[in-house]
Scaffold this motif. Structure first.
Motif, PDB file in Angstrom:
ATOM      1  N   PHE A  62      46.686  43.555  59.931  1.00  0.00           N
ATOM      2  CA  PHE A  62      48.189  44.195  60.042  1.00  0.00           C
ATOM      3  C   PHE A  62      47.710  45.484  60.402  1.00  0.00           C
ATOM      4  O   PHE A  62      48.497  46.056  61.313  1.00  0.00           O
ATOM      5  CB  PHE A  62      48.758  43.971  58.696  1.00  0.00           C
ATOM      6  CG  PHE A  62      50.244  44.358  58.943  1.00  0.00           C
ATOM      7  CD1 PHE A  62      51.278  43.803  59.423  1.00  0.00           C
ATOM      8  CD2 PHE A  62      50.417  45.755  58.358  1.00  0.00           C
ATOM      9  CE1 PHE A  62      52.351  44.385  59.396  1.00  0.00           C
ATOM     10  CE2 PHE A  62      51.825  46.360  58.456  1.00  0.00           C
ATOM     11  CZ  PHE A  62      52.719  45.811  58.881  1.00  0.00           C
ATOM     12  N   GLN A  63      46.892  46.162  59.707  1.00  0.00           N
ATOM     13  CA  GLN A  63      46.854  47.585  59.922  1.00  0.00           C
ATOM     14  C   GLN A  63      46.267  47.908  61.077  1.00  0.00           C
ATOM     15  O   GLN A  63      46.481  48.832  61.906  1.00  0.00           O
ATOM     16  CB  GLN A  63      45.922  48.105  58.643  1.00  0.00           C
ATOM     17  CG  GLN A  63      46.433  48.389  57.509  1.00  0.00           C
ATOM     18  CD  GLN A  63      45.261  48.931  56.549  1.00  0.00           C
ATOM     19  OE1 GLN A  63      44.066  49.126  56.722  1.00  0.00           O
ATOM     20  NE2 GLN A  63      45.775  49.338  55.228  1.00  0.00           N
ATOM     21  N   GLN A  64      45.374  47.078  61.752  1.00  0.00           N
ATOM     22  CA  GLN A  64      44.651  47.084  63.049  1.00  0.00           C
ATOM     23  C   GLN A  64      45.639  46.944  64.172  1.00  0.00           C
ATOM     24  O   GLN A  64      45.584  47.548  64.974  1.00  0.00           O
ATOM     25  CB  GLN A  64      43.656  46.444  63.206  1.00  0.00           C
ATOM     26  CG  GLN A  64      42.829  46.521  64.134  1.00  0.00           C
ATOM     27  CD  GLN A  64      41.703  45.754  64.569  1.00  0.00           C
ATOM     28  OE1 GLN A  64      40.964  45.067  63.260  1.00  0.00           O
ATOM     29  NE2 GLN A  64      40.979  45.407  65.580  1.00  0.00           N
ATOM     30  N   CYS A  65      46.503  46.024  64.075  1.00  0.00           N
ATOM     31  CA  CYS A  65      47.295  45.340  65.080  1.00  0.00           C
ATOM     32  C   CYS A  65      48.700  45.721  65.085  1.00  0.00           C
ATOM     33  O   CYS A  65      49.455  45.604  66.363  1.00  0.00           O
ATOM     34  CB  CYS A  65      46.919  43.868  65.238  1.00  0.00           C
ATOM     35  SG  CYS A  65      45.320  43.554  65.508  1.00  0.00           S
ATOM     36  N   ILE A  66      49.512  45.999  64.209  1.00  0.00           N
ATOM     37  CA  ILE A  66      50.824  46.122  63.836  1.00  0.00           C
ATOM     38  C   ILE A  66      51.104  47.596  63.888  1.00  0.00           C
ATOM     39  O   ILE A  66      51.121  48.374  62.867  1.00  0.00           O
ATOM     40  CB  ILE A  66      51.502  45.576  62.879  1.00  0.00           C
ATOM     41  CG1 ILE A  66      51.151  44.132  62.883  1.00  0.00           C
ATOM     42  CG2 ILE A  66      53.047  45.594  62.826  1.00  0.00           C
ATOM     43  CD1 ILE A  66      51.502  43.221  64.233  1.00  0.00           C
ATOM     44  N   THR A  67      51.416  48.319  65.200  1.00  0.00           N
ATOM     45  CA  THR A  67      51.493  49.768  64.849  1.00  0.00           C
ATOM     46  C   THR A  67      52.912  50.266  64.471  1.00  0.00           C
ATOM     47  O   THR A  67      53.176  51.353  63.851  1.00  0.00           O
ATOM     48  CB  THR A  67      51.158  50.336  66.437  1.00  0.00           C
ATOM     49  OG1 THR A  67      51.894  49.728  67.509  1.00  0.00           O
ATOM     50  CG2 THR A  67      49.675  50.178  66.667  1.00  0.00           C
ATOM     51  N   LYS A  68      53.941  49.551  64.754  1.00  0.00           N
ATOM     52  CA  LYS A  68      55.295  49.904  64.429  1.00  0.00           C
ATOM     53  C   LYS A  68      56.185  48.421  63.880  1.00  0.00           C
ATOM     54  O   LYS A  68      56.335  47.736  64.875  1.00  0.00           O
ATOM     55  CB  LYS A  68      55.922  50.429  65.676  1.00  0.00           C
ATOM     56  CG  LYS A  68      57.470  50.736  65.368  1.00  0.00           C
ATOM     57  CD  LYS A  68      58.144  51.515  66.552  1.00  0.00           C
ATOM     58  CE  LYS A  68      59.514  51.778  66.186  1.00  0.00           C
ATOM     59  NZ  LYS A  68      60.178  52.133  67.430  1.00  0.00           N
ATOM     60  N   PRO A  69      56.072  47.958  62.593  1.00  0.00           N
ATOM     61  CA  PRO A  69      56.464  46.948  62.261  1.00  0.00           C
ATOM     62  C   PRO A  69      57.827  46.798  62.670  1.00  0.00           C
ATOM     63  O   PRO A  69      58.878  47.734  62.577  1.00  0.00           O
ATOM     64  CB  PRO A  69      56.369  47.128  60.546  1.00  0.00           C
ATOM     65  CG  PRO A  69      55.447  47.932  60.231  1.00  0.00           C
ATOM     66  CD  PRO A  69      55.587  48.865  61.663  1.00  0.00           C
ATOM     67  N   THR A  74      55.055  41.866  69.272  1.00  0.00           N
ATOM     68  CA  THR A  74      55.173  41.872  70.716  1.00  0.00           C
ATOM     69  C   THR A  74      53.795  40.930  71.190  1.00  0.00           C
ATOM     70  O   THR A  74      52.816  40.286  70.259  1.00  0.00           O
ATOM     71  CB  THR A  74      54.757  43.420  71.213  1.00  0.00           C
ATOM     72  OG1 THR A  74      53.203  43.603  70.862  1.00  0.00           O
ATOM     73  CG2 THR A  74      55.667  44.147  70.774  1.00  0.00           C
ATOM     74  N   SER A  75      53.692  40.705  72.314  1.00  0.00           N
ATOM     75  CA  SER A  75      52.669  39.599  72.663  1.00  0.00           C
ATOM     76  C   SER A  75      51.398  40.354  72.675  1.00  0.00           C
ATOM     77  O   SER A  75      50.354  39.558  72.189  1.00  0.00           O
ATOM     78  CB  SER A  75      52.787  39.290  74.371  1.00  0.00           C
ATOM     79  OG  SER A  75      52.680  40.415  75.047  1.00  0.00           O
ATOM     80  N   SER A  76      51.165  41.801  72.880  1.00  0.00           N
ATOM     81  CA  SER A  76      49.846  42.258  72.605  1.00  0.00           C
ATOM     82  C   SER A  76      49.447  42.384  71.069  1.00  0.00           C
ATOM     83  O   SER A  76      48.531  42.228  70.737  1.00  0.00           O
ATOM     84  CB  SER A  76      49.911  43.743  73.205  1.00  0.00           C
ATOM     85  OG  SER A  76      50.762  44.499  72.702  1.00  0.00           O
ATOM     86  N   GLU A  77      50.338  42.594  70.135  1.00  0.00           N
ATOM     87  CA  GLU A  77      50.419  42.706  68.867  1.00  0.00           C
ATOM     88  C   GLU A  77      49.631  41.178  68.277  1.00  0.00           C
ATOM     89  O   GLU A  77      48.832  40.839  67.514  1.00  0.00           O
ATOM     90  CB  GLU A  77      51.673  42.899  67.945  1.00  0.00           C
ATOM     91  CG  GLU A  77      51.928  44.508  67.930  1.00  0.00           C
ATOM     92  CD  GLU A  77      53.191  44.632  67.495  1.00  0.00           C
ATOM     93  OE1 GLU A  77      53.430  45.896  67.084  1.00  0.00           O
ATOM     94  OE2 GLU A  77      54.135  43.667  67.459  1.00  0.00           O
ATOM     95  N   GLU A  78      50.350  40.000  68.669  1.00  0.00           N
ATOM     96  CA  GLU A  78      50.065  38.757  68.605  1.00  0.00           C
ATOM     97  C   GLU A  78      48.543  38.450  69.183  1.00  0.00           C
ATOM     98  O   GLU A  78      47.656  37.839  68.392  1.00  0.00           O
ATOM     99  CB  GLU A  78      51.034  37.824  69.216  1.00  0.00           C
ATOM    100  CG  GLU A  78      50.778  36.430  68.781  1.00  0.00           C
ATOM    101  CD  GLU A  78      51.931  35.311  69.244  1.00  0.00           C
ATOM    102  OE1 GLU A  78      51.777  33.966  69.248  1.00  0.00           O
ATOM    103  OE2 GLU A  78      52.862  35.782  69.609  1.00  0.00           O
ATOM    104  N   THR A  79      48.421  38.944  70.182  1.00  0.00           N
ATOM    105  CA  THR A  79      46.854  38.723  70.712  1.00  0.00           C
ATOM    106  C   THR A  79      45.889  39.492  69.786  1.00  0.00           C
ATOM    107  O   THR A  79      44.912  38.841  69.379  1.00  0.00           O
ATOM    108  CB  THR A  79      46.783  39.183  72.245  1.00  0.00           C
ATOM    109  OG1 THR A  79      47.673  38.537  72.989  1.00  0.00           O
ATOM    110  CG2 THR A  79      45.231  38.953  72.692  1.00  0.00           C
ATOM    111  N   CYS A  80      46.123  40.640  69.465  1.00  0.00           N
ATOM    112  CA  CYS A  80      45.566  41.464  68.511  1.00  0.00           C
ATOM    113  C   CYS A  80      45.206  40.827  67.179  1.00  0.00           C
ATOM    114  O   CYS A  80      44.195  40.563  66.661  1.00  0.00           O
ATOM    115  CB  CYS A  80      46.220  42.883  68.061  1.00  0.00           C
ATOM    116  SG  CYS A  80      45.073  43.902  67.228  1.00  0.00           S
ATOM    117  N   VAL A  81      46.212  40.114  66.651  1.00  0.00           N
ATOM    118  CA  VAL A  81      46.034  39.684  65.457  1.00  0.00           C
ATOM    119  C   VAL A  81      45.345  38.403  65.592  1.00  0.00           C
ATOM    120  O   VAL A  81      44.438  38.233  64.769  1.00  0.00           O
ATOM    121  CB  VAL A  81      47.626  39.151  64.739  1.00  0.00           C
ATOM    122  CG1 VAL A  81      47.277  38.279  63.329  1.00  0.00           C
ATOM    123  CG2 VAL A  81      48.326  40.540  64.453  1.00  0.00           C
TER     124      VAL A  81
END
Length: 113
Positions: A62-69, A74-81
């Motif tokens: 969460f800390q690494q991938c979700i910059t603005k809850p 977003t698709s990039s956040e989902e890919t990152c997670v």
């Protein structure tokens, strides 16, 4: 969470009542009681490890991938997670395998009782 339980040898959460009086028990009963206690402790440790894994995954990814809850990813956040979870699980599995092998080796050589 059930997949994590099976991943770490989790149980079906059933507990076996254990007697605290050992003075009248014969050796086979003592051995059986000892084995039951060891099995219950192993199951509880497995569940604690699975819980720790989920907590660390949630915190770190969460800390690494979700910059603005927001209300959705977003698709990039989902890919990152997804990538974060994959890397974390791979590392966890490697460490777990080595740790188990080390314990088994120590147990076989008599270092552990």
């Amino acid at each position: 969470m059930s997949s994590f339980g099976s991943l770490f040898g989790g149980s079906n959460n059933s507990t076996t009542p254990l007697s605290t009086s050992t003075s009248s028990m014969s050796s086979p009963q003592s051995t059986q009681l000892k084995n039951q206690i060891q099995q219950q402790i192993s199951q509880e440790l497995a569940m604690a490890q699975a819980t720790e894994l989920v907590n660390k995954l949630t915190e770190n990814c969460f800390q690494q991938c979700i910059t603005k809850p927001t209300s959705s990813y977003t698709s990039s956040e989902e890919t990152c997670v997804n990538q974060c979870i994959g890397k974390y699980m791979s590392a966890w599995n490697v460490i777990s395998r080595h740790y188990i092998a080390r314990i088994q080796k120590a147990s076989a050589s008599g270092e552990l009782h």
